[in-house]
Write an enzyme that holds these catalytic residues in place. Structure first.
Site, mmCIF file in Angstrom:
data_model
loop_
_atom_site.group_PDB
_atom_site.id
_atom_site.type_symbol
_atom_site.label_atom_id
_atom_site.label_comp_id
_atom_site.label_asym_id
_atom_site.label_seq_id
_atom_site.Cartn_x
_atom_site.Cartn_y
_atom_site.Cartn_z
ATOM 1 N N ARG A 283 -7.507 -12.204 12.048
ATOM 2 C CA ARG A 283 -7.312 -11.487 10.769
ATOM 3 C C ARG A 283 -6.555 -10.391 10.859
ATOM 4 O O ARG A 283 -5.405 -9.948 10.653
ATOM 5 C CB ARG A 283 -8.564 -11.608 10.102
ATOM 6 C CG ARG A 283 -8.556 -11.369 8.576
ATOM 7 C CD ARG A 283 -8.168 -9.687 8.029
ATOM 8 N NE ARG A 283 -9.455 -9.117 8.426
ATOM 9 C CZ ARG A 283 -9.367 -7.622 8.366
ATOM 10 N NH1 ARG A 283 -8.361 -6.897 7.577
ATOM 11 N NH2 ARG A 283 -10.374 -7.111 8.993
ATOM 12 N N ASP A 284 -7.390 -9.216 11.307
ATOM 13 C CA ASP A 284 -6.987 -7.701 11.437
ATOM 14 C C ASP A 284 -5.867 -7.837 12.266
ATOM 15 O O ASP A 284 -5.063 -7.012 12.256
ATOM 16 C CB ASP A 284 -8.356 -6.898 11.808
ATOM 17 C CG ASP A 284 -7.887 -5.362 11.122
ATOM 18 O OD1 ASP A 284 -7.018 -5.243 10.605
ATOM 19 O OD2 ASP A 284 -8.874 -4.719 11.122
ATOM 20 N N HIS B 137 -16.463 -0.929 13.166
ATOM 21 C CA HIS B 137 -14.899 -1.321 13.253
ATOM 22 C C HIS B 137 -14.054 -0.199 13.384
ATOM 23 O O HIS B 137 -13.945 0.631 12.576
ATOM 24 C CB HIS B 137 -14.628 -2.234 11.951
ATOM 25 C CG HIS B 137 -13.418 -2.621 11.901
ATOM 26 N ND1 HIS B 137 -13.030 -4.169 11.942
ATOM 27 C CD2 HIS B 137 -11.949 -2.017 11.630
ATOM 28 C CE1 HIS B 137 -11.937 -4.357 11.655
ATOM 29 N NE2 HIS B 137 -11.316 -2.917 11.420
ATOM 30 N N HIS C 286 -10.295 1.373 14.601
ATOM 31 C CA HIS C 286 -8.909 1.585 14.927
ATOM 32 C C HIS C 286 -8.717 2.533 16.079
ATOM 33 O O HIS C 286 -9.307 3.657 16.123
ATOM 34 C CB HIS C 286 -8.042 1.642 13.763
ATOM 35 C CG HIS C 286 -7.935 0.162 13.024
ATOM 36 N ND1 HIS C 286 -6.858 -0.735 13.215
ATOM 37 C CD2 HIS C 286 -9.196 -0.236 12.230
ATOM 38 C CE1 HIS C 286 -7.199 -2.010 12.413
ATOM 39 N NE2 HIS C 286 -8.538 -1.644 11.977
ATOM 40 N N CYS D 48 -3.101 -2.071 8.910
ATOM 41 C CA CYS D 48 -3.353 -2.428 7.802
ATOM 42 C C CYS D 48 -2.311 -2.129 7.020
ATOM 43 O O CYS D 48 -1.702 -1.134 6.849
ATOM 44 C CB CYS D 48 -4.460 -1.420 7.128
ATOM 45 S SG CYS D 48 -5.121 -1.778 5.458
ATOM 46 N N ASN E 148 -6.582 -2.319 16.228
ATOM 47 C CA ASN E 148 -8.084 -2.143 16.458
ATOM 48 C C ASN E 148 -8.365 -1.825 17.998
ATOM 49 O O ASN E 148 -7.620 -1.907 18.877
ATOM 50 C CB ASN E 148 -8.634 -3.555 16.292
ATOM 51 C CG ASN E 148 -8.661 -3.950 14.861
ATOM 52 O OD1 ASN E 148 -9.776 -3.627 14.194
ATOM 53 N ND2 ASN E 148 -7.645 -4.718 14.312
#
Ligand code: ZN
Length: 299
Positions: A10-11, A203, A205, A236, A245
């Site tokens: 996903r990310d 989470h 980055h 993002c 990330n």
């Protein structure tokens, strides 16, 4: 023991211009299971016109390996997304997003900070009705690309409110990679106390190179779940300048070497990194997979 969540499908991919084939996303998920990830964020159920990379969320779900030992997470921003995720029948856990700043919230999901908490409550109710679990992440908890500093007291108040909504955990996200380890330790300590006994996930980055240091600081301050993205992919679409990330394999190397159990198999992650680099057609930002095996011969 730290629980690891692989967010690469996903990310990791959502901001990539190259549209990754559904089959390759499923291969990535298979490989993540192979290297020991047992919770995987497989897709987001958002507007495909805004995030084209996630337009095949339903197709990814239809192809997910049948595994009783895996938790598949679907990221959702509102009730409509939650309904889509639940309709697949393959999502075990909804991941909702509350935003710590109004400016980012409006850009990312058309919601103010307050409205995003109301959306988490709606998502949580839908998950419960469907017999699924739900967790929430506080985005831009350490800084906003538009409004700058985010007051810690606001993040702590949000976490306290989220903890009343029947969630499995509350997470803090450094969406744009501005946090430093001292800030992480201080905020983690306050949030952990505010949501007790819920676990806190983090989470990070790695936009400014502080990602791994922040993971370490967060664990020291009581975080028990860590997100990472294979190869350090990520970004993002609504956060200018945000880079990838923390790389899953870099997190695994650091924690495994430090004697912290993750359940992750580092050599399989290196192999997966090299496979994914082939799919993306470039070397990936993660560092540990570029280095020779250590100790020598451990491949
Ligand atoms: Zn992220």
């Amino acid at each position: 023991m730290i629980e690891f969540v692989e967010v690469g499908p996903r990310d990791g991919l959502q901001n990539e211009k190259l549209l990754v084939a559904t089959a390759d996303k499923l291969q990535l998920i298979e490989r993540a299971l192979g290297y020991g990830a047992r919770r995987i964020e497989v897709a987001s159920f958002v507007n495909p016109a805004k995030v084209p990379q996630m337009a095949d969320a339903e197709a990814v779900c239809a192809g997910l390996p049948l595994r009783s030992d895996a938790t598949y997470v679907g990221l959702v921003l509102n009730a409509r997304g939650a309904e889509r995720a639940l309709a697949t029948g393959r999502i075990d856990q909804l991941g909702a997003v509350a935003v710590a700043s109004d400016a980012f919230g409006v850009a990312n999901q058309g919601q103010t900070s307050a409205r995003s908490i109301a959306a988490v409550a709606e998502i949580a109710a839908l998950a419960r009705q469907a017999g699924k679990t739900v967790q929430a992440t506080i985005a831009v908890a350490f800084g906003c690309p538009f409004s700058g500093e985010v007051p810690a007291a606001h993040v702590v108040a949000m976490a306290r409110e989220l903890a009343t909504l029947g969630l499995e955990e509350v997470a803090l996200a450094d969406t744009i990679g501005v946090a430093d380890p001292a800030q992480v330790a201080a905020l983690l300590g306050q949030v952990k106390a505010a949501v007790h006994p819920l676990p806190v996930r983090v989470h990070f980055h790695n936009t400014r190179g502080t990602g791994l240091a922040n993971v370490w600081a967060a664990i020291g301050a009581g975080a028990s779940v860590v997100d990472g993205s294979l190869g350090g992919l990520g970004g993002c679409p609504f956060a200018p300048g945000a880079a990838g990330n923390v790389a899953s394999e870099d997190v695994a190397y650091m924690l495994n070497r430090a004697g912290i159990e993750t359940g992750l198999h580092f050599p399989a992650m290196v192999a997966a990194n090299h496979w994914l680099a082939g799919v993306m057609g470039r070397r990936l930002p993660g560092m540990a997979a570029q280095a020779p095996p250590f100790p020598a011969g451990l491949a």
